[in-house]
Write an enzyme that holds these catalytic residues in place. Sequence first.
Site, short mmCIF file in Angstrom:
data_model
loop_
_atom_site.label_atom_id
_atom_site.label_comp_id
_atom_site.label_asym_id
_atom_site.label_seq_id
_atom_site.Cartn_x
_atom_site.Cartn_y
_atom_site.Cartn_z
CG ASN A 141 -54.10 -36.85 -39.14
OD1 ASN A 141 -53.21 -36.50 -39.91
ND2 ASN A 141 -53.86 -37.26 -37.91
CG ASN A 146 -48.60 -32.84 -40.09
OD1 ASN A 146 -49.57 -33.23 -39.45
ND2 ASN A 146 -48.69 -32.50 -41.38
CG ASP A 169 -52.72 -33.04 -42.04
OD1 ASP A 169 -53.49 -33.33 -42.97
OD2 ASP A 169 -52.04 -33.90 -41.44
CG ASP A 334 -61.11 -12.91 -35.66
OD1 ASP A 334 -62.14 -13.60 -35.60
OD2 ASP A 334 -60.43 -12.59 -34.66
CD GLU A 363 -66.03 -12.61 -35.82
OE1 GLU A 363 -66.59 -13.47 -35.13
OE2 GLU A 363 -64.85 -12.25 -35.64
#
Length: 619
Positions: A141, A146, A169, A334, A363
């Site tokens: 972080n 945010n 983030d 994906d 994948e």
Amino acid sequence: MRILSSLAIALLWCCFLSPAHAQSFSCYPTNWWVGMTTNRVQLMIRNTGASIDIQKVSLQYPGVRVEKLHRTPNPHYLLLDLVIEPGAKAGNVPITLNSKGKSLTIQWPLHNRRGGNGKDYARGVGSEDFISLLITDRFANGDPANDRIPGMRDQSLNRDSIYHRHGGDFQGIINHLDYFRSLGVTALWLLPVQENNMPNRTEHGYAITDHYTIDPRFGGEAGYLKLGDSLRKHNMKLILDAVYNHMGLYHFLAQDPPAPDWLHQWPAFTQTNSREQTLFDPYAAPSEHKKMVNGWFVKEMPDFNHSNPFMATFLTQHLIWYVEKFGVDAIRVDTYTYNDPVFSNACNEQLLREFPRLTLFGESKVNGVLNQAYYTQNNLDLPFKSNMPGTLDFQCLQNGIIPALMEPVGWMSGVYKLYNTLSQDMVYKNPMNNVLLLDSHDDNRFFSEVKEDVRKHEIAFQWLLTCRGIPQMYYGSEVLMKGLNNPDGWLRQDFPGGWEGDKKNAFTGEGLNADERRVQQLVQQLGRYRLGSSALKKGKMMHYVPENGVYAYFRYDDNQTVMCIMNTSEHKQAIDFRKYTERVNGFQQATNVITNEKLALDQAAEIPAMKMWVLELSR
């Protein structure tokens, strides 16, 4: 959703819509570029407030013209086929929509391209790289401001829950790029970074709700651009996780689709059967094939219909947009086996036409080497030929390194399975494009997979960084993070040290136990060694049939030879280097690249139980 006014797209005048309705116009893609190979763009104009009642579209801009207008059954949408000629200049393109003598003008941005296609971005990843896979929300972080964004559905923020958001983030990643470099990592693959405005379980990112918005809880568009720039300054690469099998239920294309056939529709919820065999099985029932490709993952993730040409264009354009906009170097796709294969080939072809050095890998979590090869470039004589350059090599994981370390030594078990899986590389056009892995966000943490046996974990990392292909590490595995896929939240815990006040800090070493430090140091040593090893990065491979649990393979080129020996038995084993005459001939000495221990090749050696050596040979 990105509102046009926030992108400097001005609504100049509107009489056939109210002012409130006028402010709800959005365009996708939000911009394009001059000088692109892809110079035909299908622009989606969407108005959420009212129908778009348009009789005529006009455009007066040098080098840009409207080729065709498409109306959709849902009157909230209008699709324009635009042609951008080679001589067009950057600027705002005025698109005027006319209705019953009244008009609305939209300014659509046309930018200059970023420089260095294939050199400074879209560079691809290869066997010379070392990838680290990250979950942005769970790594570090860097900007607590945010952590929660007003108006978003998921307002959770609780690090004690495996299902809630934790606050990681882009800035947290940027703050620790030197750590990745210390490991020899050269590329970062982040789970999807697009807006995921779902009510819960948003940490993974796979339920995208706006393809053209970067999730503001990660730092938004500015943060993602900053991350890409920071990676390039560190001579590192950015990998995009692309999802074009499905989207989140709260995506506007699910809530307000242009037409019903943009999605796969069933009379009742129908889940995919997850049986990839149905695409190539000569005995497969058509209904089973349909269920595999058209079935939904879960109720919360509607399934795209790739046979709809408008849907297919939307998905392909957004990937091109991401590479050019953010300087992406490679794309991991994906759930690749669930996509329509014809669409996948067309999408890949268009991406590689625009960005020739871009790398793509899918994948393909399937059963068996042949099944995996079907979804990548292969040497199989089949009616359908995939053009996907590479694949995540789950076969070398599930039928390779895991049984090598966890099964007893036997004629057809144990390390023989790793040897057997690699021996089938002849089915791939280029097995060096396969991405090796030990674990991921969907698979058991490897340390848990090997029952927390540090010896086996060390062997696995040495194999990962020396075998053919592109090595990929899951964040935290280098410090023995644990977790079983029951449920998957246990696989996705926070990286130690990523949050202020963490008692354990993998960045500084504070709080790590002796085993965690040892494995971390092993990865750092071997990862950095690999950076300068031509044999490990690009060299050929030769291996020998395992005996008594001992498996030996060589990576070599004209400048270097590296010998790798793993003893997967629980007994020490004698090593006679003369057995490997094809590769050791002419060499006098072997140096262990981890311990710097020297071994004479004309003398027998003894490798301890459950141990691996990585040896550089010298004359």
